[in-house]
Design a protein around this motif. Structure first.
Motif, PDB file in Angstrom:
ATOM      1  N   TYR A 163       0.850  -1.196   0.000  1.00 44.12           N
ATOM      2  CA  TYR A 163       0.000   0.000   0.000  1.00 44.12           C
ATOM      3  C   TYR A 163       0.881   1.240   0.000  1.00 44.12           C
ATOM      4  O   TYR A 163       1.064   1.890   1.027  1.00 44.12           O
ATOM      5  CB  TYR A 163      -0.953  -0.032   1.209  1.00 44.12           C
ATOM      6  CG  TYR A 163      -1.837  -1.246   1.126  1.00 44.12           C
ATOM      7  CD1 TYR A 163      -2.977  -1.244   0.314  1.00 44.12           C
ATOM      8  CD2 TYR A 163      -1.483  -2.432   1.765  1.00 44.12           C
ATOM      9  CE1 TYR A 163      -3.749  -2.377   0.173  1.00 44.12           C
ATOM     10  CE2 TYR A 163      -2.243  -3.570   1.624  1.00 44.12           C
ATOM     11  CZ  TYR A 163      -3.374  -3.536   0.825  1.00 44.12           C
ATOM     12  OH  TYR A 163      -4.125  -4.670   0.663  1.00 44.12           O
ATOM     13  N   ARG A 166       1.071   7.933  -0.861  1.00 49.37           N
ATOM     14  CA  ARG A 166       0.895   8.888  -1.953  1.00 49.37           C
ATOM     15  C   ARG A 166       0.370  10.194  -1.369  1.00 49.37           C
ATOM     16  O   ARG A 166      -0.725  10.250  -0.812  1.00 49.37           O
ATOM     17  CB  ARG A 166      -0.090   8.303  -2.962  1.00 49.37           C
ATOM     18  CG  ARG A 166      -0.262   9.168  -4.187  1.00 49.37           C
ATOM     19  CD  ARG A 166      -1.268   8.552  -5.157  1.00 49.37           C
ATOM     20  NE  ARG A 166      -1.606   9.542  -6.148  1.00 49.37           N
ATOM     21  CZ  ARG A 166      -1.259   9.463  -7.426  1.00 49.37           C
ATOM     22  NH1 ARG A 166      -0.615   8.414  -7.871  1.00 49.37           N
ATOM     23  NH2 ARG A 166      -1.586  10.443  -8.254  1.00 49.37           N
ATOM     24  N   ALA A 238      -4.895  -0.941  -4.605  1.00 49.08           N
ATOM     25  CA  ALA A 238      -3.917  -0.059  -3.964  1.00 49.08           C
ATOM     26  C   ALA A 238      -3.850   1.272  -4.701  1.00 49.08           C
ATOM     27  O   ALA A 238      -3.742   2.346  -4.089  1.00 49.08           O
ATOM     28  CB  ALA A 238      -2.550  -0.739  -3.930  1.00 49.08           C
ATOM     29  N   GLY A 242      -4.912   4.754  -3.080  1.00 46.50           N
ATOM     30  CA  GLY A 242      -3.856   5.762  -2.921  1.00 46.50           C
ATOM     31  C   GLY A 242      -4.215   7.105  -3.525  1.00 46.50           C
ATOM     32  O   GLY A 242      -3.847   8.161  -2.999  1.00 46.50           O
ATOM     33  N   CYS A 267      -1.859   4.230   2.662  1.00 45.81           N
ATOM     34  CA  CYS A 267      -1.580   5.009   1.446  1.00 45.81           C
ATOM     35  C   CYS A 267      -1.617   6.517   1.716  1.00 45.81           C
ATOM     36  O   CYS A 267      -1.429   7.313   0.798  1.00 45.81           O
ATOM     37  CB  CYS A 267      -2.617   4.703   0.365  1.00 45.81           C
ATOM     38  SG  CYS A 267      -2.735   2.983  -0.109  1.00 45.81           S
ATOM     39  N   ARG A 314      -0.076   7.294   7.632  1.00 45.58           N
ATOM     40  CA  ARG A 314       0.826   6.155   7.371  1.00 45.58           C
ATOM     41  C   ARG A 314       1.588   5.761   8.637  1.00 45.58           C
ATOM     42  O   ARG A 314       1.717   4.579   8.936  1.00 45.58           O
ATOM     43  CB  ARG A 314       1.809   6.476   6.254  1.00 45.58           C
ATOM     44  CG  ARG A 314       2.658   5.237   5.919  1.00 45.58           C
ATOM     45  CD  ARG A 314       3.253   5.275   4.546  1.00 45.58           C
ATOM     46  NE  ARG A 314       4.059   4.087   4.280  1.00 45.58           N
ATOM     47  CZ  ARG A 314       3.646   3.036   3.580  1.00 45.58           C
ATOM     48  NH1 ARG A 314       2.418   3.000   3.108  1.00 45.58           N
ATOM     49  NH2 ARG A 314       4.445   2.011   3.362  1.00 45.58           N
TER      50      ARG A 314
END
Lengths: 346, 346
Positions: A163, A166, A238, A242, A267, A314
């Protein structure tokens, strides 16, 4: 530690398709092995693992045999025959695994993977003190029978590298899951529309109940602002997660754990989720997303997701919901259980 | 002897309707208790027995729950929790009962009630040396996996007083059973007609498979010489069996044991049966009936049933297939198993 991991016998580890329990077992087998434990994985033939693999059944059961207790029984007796080779047996099978493990004298840990039903409660109450139990969320633990002997709460973990983080997001909102009253994609559509935003959905309808829910509740309210995909491949999932501005998770039942929320946050994608089951534990309200209780609140929260910091999301997943965090959690649970066994033996 | 009898959890002991295993357990519980053993019967609530009754489940499972392993698991763990109170545990449940019993250190006997299938063979092979097994016929034993640890063969028994002896017979032939290819009522019709005799049938069609068999194979060949009843009450069954000139039993599969043959012979009614499964053990060919291999042979045998002595039939059932004979058979099996356990412990 010499650990036996007992997977359900139905699918390979990791699974080729759907299989939440199987992914947990796969990551745990690899992670514990990497940390130097001597891990034996009892799982369907064709499984792929860093642990030592033992496949009691000759072949992966056909789909019509899934759930047949004769298969689970054959799988389980083959495990417990060699049970004394292990310091601890960690069982993910049910209900034959629960029964045999509870009546053996070996130290066993059982992870509660499913919701509690009348049938499962009946059995868990009887074996409450004969396993060490792990809940997959505090919410699940709060709904358990009162007398269960706990080894802890361990959240399901994900592989962070699957994952990718981004920072930059597209403008669409995202929904992923079964199409039914519990996952409630119709509420995601209503909330996105009220917020004036595009919605992309990966929604699956695998049985009659889901198809009639879809026809009655989703089909009539689809429009140009909603893009519908069916089941998506892991890479596509994913990518869609993202790039999304937020994941909408209008869950309508007390789900023990909602893995997709952690996948989104890994993500760097915030989650707007309904207050139910594990949601308030998984989403840090106002930090990694928003916890809401109505379509209006969901729409209002959507307006604010840009204020949140994707990096925080994250790092929170790394700390609490990664495979590494899960492996550490189970190491602690094993140690707790073994200390309890030693104390009882003294 | 302190004996635990473990019934399946699905129906009361004795059963109110259908239930071959449940009748065996009912007669065994009463018979062993009458002989002075200390018998504990683990069975569905509402059971009626001379043994001490323990009902692990709160209520008899609903019909849609029959076979659900969560129920069987709850039933079984409650038995084995108290397992060390018994000299021997005699298990009639499956597959959770088979698994837990096989992995316990207690002396367990398991009666093989069903035919062998791919699923059951898979499990029985794995626990071959961990139970003492009882077959319900030599035929069944001959089809078992090679390594099973045997405690003997014990035929299912019947209550003699439920099947009164009757010397004088009417002129009709009788068929009783499910309407399907295996029980083959169409062959009974063909044989009776070829012999020029009336046939009375109690045939049941409980599912789609049986209804289509009936429509395709029986309905088209019915005639004035065939009288059809559906399922018959126990009294009606004993009456129809007792008055019949012969029971026709054209069984087309290797059934482990055919109880209705013993019921007929108890009434002094000869049996004309197809050579299959337990038939050659149950019917003494030329004495209590005839064993045949074709419709022609069945028709020819029907002509000869008047030559046989009804008293011989009843006395043979008393000796081999009565509840008393069964209770004695299990006493021997328990003693054999316990002697084996002692020998292994020395």
């Amino acid at each position: 530690m010499r650990i036996a991991l007992i997977a359900p016998p139905w699918y390979t580890i990791p699974p080729s398709g759907y299989g939440g329990i199987e992914w947990v077992v796969a990551l745990l087998a690899d992670g514990l092995s990497e940390r130097g434990h001597e891990v034996t994985l009892f799982a369907a033939p064709g499984s792929d693992t860093r642990a030592r693999l033992v496949s009691p059944l000759d072949e992966e059961p056909l789909s019509e045999a899934i759930g047949d207790p004769w298969y689970e029984a054959s799988h389980i007796v083959s495990v417990y025959e060699h049970g004394d080779q292990f310091d601890i047996l960690h069982d993910h099978a049910r209900p034959v695994g629960v029964s045999v493990g509870a009546l053996s004298n070996l130290p066993t840990i059982h992870t509660l993977h499913g919701p509690f039903t009348q049938q499962t409660l009946m059995l868990y109450r009887r074996v409450a003190r004969q396993h060490w139990f792990v809940a997959i969320s505090e919410s699940q633990r709060s709904m358990a029978p009162p007398d269960l002997r706990w080894a802890g709460v361990v959240y399901n973990g994900i592989l962070m590298e699957s994952y990718p983080f981004r920072q930059e997001k597209d403008d669409y909102l995202f929904f992923l899951g079964r199409a039914d009253e519990e996952k409630a994609p119709h509420l995601a559509i209503q909330a996105a529309r009220r917020a004036g935003r595009r919605l992309v959905m990966c929604a699956t309808t695998k049985n009659e109940r889901e198809r009639s829910y879809w026809a009655a509740n989703v089909e009539p309210i689809l429009g140009d602002d909603v893009t519908v995909f069916g089941e998506c491949a892991p890479d596509q999932k994913a990518d869609l997660l993202g790039r999304a501005a937020a994941l909408l998770f209008p869950i309508q039942w007390a789900e023990p754990f909602g893995l997709v929320m952690t996948e989104a946050m890994a993500c760097g994608t915030p989650v707007v989720a309904w207050r139910n089951g594990s949601v308030p534990e998984v989403v840090a309200d106002g930090e990694t997303g928003f916890v809401v209780e109505s379509v209006d609140e969901m729409a209002a929260a959507i307006d604010r997701v840009g204020e949140l910091d994707p990096h925080l999301m994250r790092s929170r997943v790394e700390e609490r919901f990664s495979a590494e965090a899960m492996v550490s959690g189970y190491e602690r649970a094993y140690e707790f259980a073994l200390a309890g066994e030693r104390a009882a033996a003294d």
